[in-house]
Design an enzyme around this catalytic site. Structure first.
Site, PDB file in Angstrom:
ATOM      1  N   LYS A 172       1.199  -1.395   0.049  1.00  0.00           N
ATOM      2  CA  LYS A 172      -0.238  -0.123   0.149  1.00  0.00           C
ATOM      3  C   LYS A 172       0.852   0.932  -0.300  1.00  0.00           C
ATOM      4  CE  LYS A 172      -3.852  -2.083   0.336  1.00  0.00           C
ATOM      5  NZ  LYS A 172      -5.142  -2.352  -0.460  1.00  0.00           N
ATOM      6  N   LYS A 271     -13.300  -7.906  -7.946  1.00  0.00           N
ATOM      7  CA  LYS A 271     -13.738  -8.422  -6.433  1.00  0.00           C
ATOM      8  C   LYS A 271     -14.841  -8.594  -6.423  1.00  0.00           C
ATOM      9  CE  LYS A 271     -10.415  -5.760  -4.194  1.00  0.00           C
ATOM     10  NZ  LYS A 271      -9.896  -4.516  -3.540  1.00  0.00           N
TER      11      LYS A 271
HETATM   12 MG    MG Z   1      -6.740  -1.953  -4.542  1.00  0.00          MG
END
Ligand code: MG
Length: 379
Positions: A172, A271
């Protein structure tokens, strides 16, 4: 291809929503904030003595998507359940059509739609991967690393993950935590596949800064710009050698089609819980596969139920990149199935072969982490 008609129309008898809260091994930090637990609705669709399971992916605050844990519950109960109970379903593909009048709320729709797919898989005695003609019995596992307190701590964690057998690390990033940590990781693990995920922390004005990532040989840069900034992503992709991947921007099949048409990305993170369920995810797979754009399956810190669902999808031929699909122990000291998901010696996760999503939540473990459950019966 398995014929869902063999299971007959599905007249759902009851739907249960159980709130589950699983503590994370350590807080997970991204540009969107800090999470210490994974709280979700475990959806059960009950009919004919069979239960189909799914896990919601909406978070506490609308920092990833506009949907939240609370809005998901409200939309499911007030707007989706009455439509689901209205008449028997011809098959799992009929759920999206039933929900079409309700605008957006793909996470709420997915929570029910995916449970219906699981019900059909169990009723037909086939895993979803087999049903969809998946080609991969195992999926290369990748792991996500949140923003760490320091660069040495990040490098330590990365080294441990590489030693465990993960084939790709995703980090991240956000302004102030990007070039330096990535450079340090590149030096420490020169041959590791390294990705970065910004969760929309940058703007097109950062193009000069982001272009410096090109020298790090990243496999991809995920969602650098805002969820609605497809045109800006296309402009940024023209300026970067690093392939862009979209996550938050792809909330529907139409979003994926537009992104591909615009050249806004060179990979898509699918997703199912974010795009409205398995049906839309299968449609996105078909689109991207035809366009030659590689896919991978992302994660929302799911428990074993969501993880198993993602693994079924990631068995499809277009999912050629390692997913955010890791062992349960990466995030939880205790998952809700026994045994938990474990990495194979080859750095992969096996796609569960049992019917439906291939795993069933453990009753005793659910009791331990349950915050309460409600069940609605067909009127
Ligand atoms: Mg992502």
């Amino acid at each position: 291809m398995t014929d869902w008609a063999a299971a007959g129309p599905l007249a759902i008898e009851a739907v249960s929503l159980q709130e589950v809260s699983l503590p994370l091994v350590r807080p997970f930090v991204s540009s969107r904030g800090r999470e210490t637990q994974r709280r979700f609705w475990l959806v059960g669709v009950h009919a004919g003595g069979v239960t189909g399971w799914a896990e919601s992916v909406a978070q506490e605050e609308p920092l990833y998507s506009e949907e939240t844990h609370a809005t998901l519950h409200q939309v499911v109960v007030a707007h989706l359940l009455p439509r689901l109970f209205a008449a028997p379903l011809a098959g799992p593909g009929a759920v999206a059509e039933r929900f079409r009048p309700i605008r957006h709320h793909p996470m709420a729709k997915a929570a029910l739609e995916m449970a219906v797919w699981d019900w059909y898989g169990r009723a037909l005695g086939t895993s979803l991967a087999t049903w969809w003609e998946g080609v991969r019995p195992e999926v290369p596992a990748g792991v996500v690393m949140g923003i760490a307190p320091s660069i040495p701590e990040l490098v330590d964690t990365a080294g441990a993950r590489a030693a465990e057998g993960y084939r790709r690390l995703k980090v991240k990033i956000q302004p102030g935590w990007d070039l330096e940590p990535l450079q340090a990781l590149r030096q420490a693990l020169p041959t590791m596949a390294l990705w970065a995920d910004a969760n929309s922390a940058y703007t097109l004005g950062d193009v000069g800064h982001l272009a410096q990532l090109d020298r790090l040989g990243l496999g991809l840069l995920e969602q650098p710009l805002g969820p609605d900034d497809l045109l800006d992503h296309a402009a940024l992709q023209r300026r970067l050698a690093t392939p862009l991947c979209l996550d938050e921007s792809i909330r529907s099949v139409a979003n994926a089609r537009h992104a591909l048409q615009l050249g806004a990305c060179r990979a898509i993170n699918v997703k199912p819980g974010r795009v409205g369920g398995f049906g839309p995810a299968l449609d996105i797979h078909a689109l991207a596969y035809r366009a030659g754009v590689p896919l991978w399956c992302g994660g929302m810190l799911e428990s074993a139920v969501g993880r198993a669902a993602n693994l079924q999808l990631a068995s499809l031929p277009g999912f050629t990149l390692p997913g955010d699909l890791s062992a349960s122990s990466c995030y939880f000291t205790q998952d809700i199935i026994e045994p938990p998901f474990q990495l194979t010696a080859e750095g992969t996760l096996a796609v569960p072969a049992a019917p439906g999503i291939g795993v069933t939540p453990d009753e005793a473990l659910l009791q331990r982490f349950s915050q309460g459950a409600v069940e609605w019966h067909r009127p």
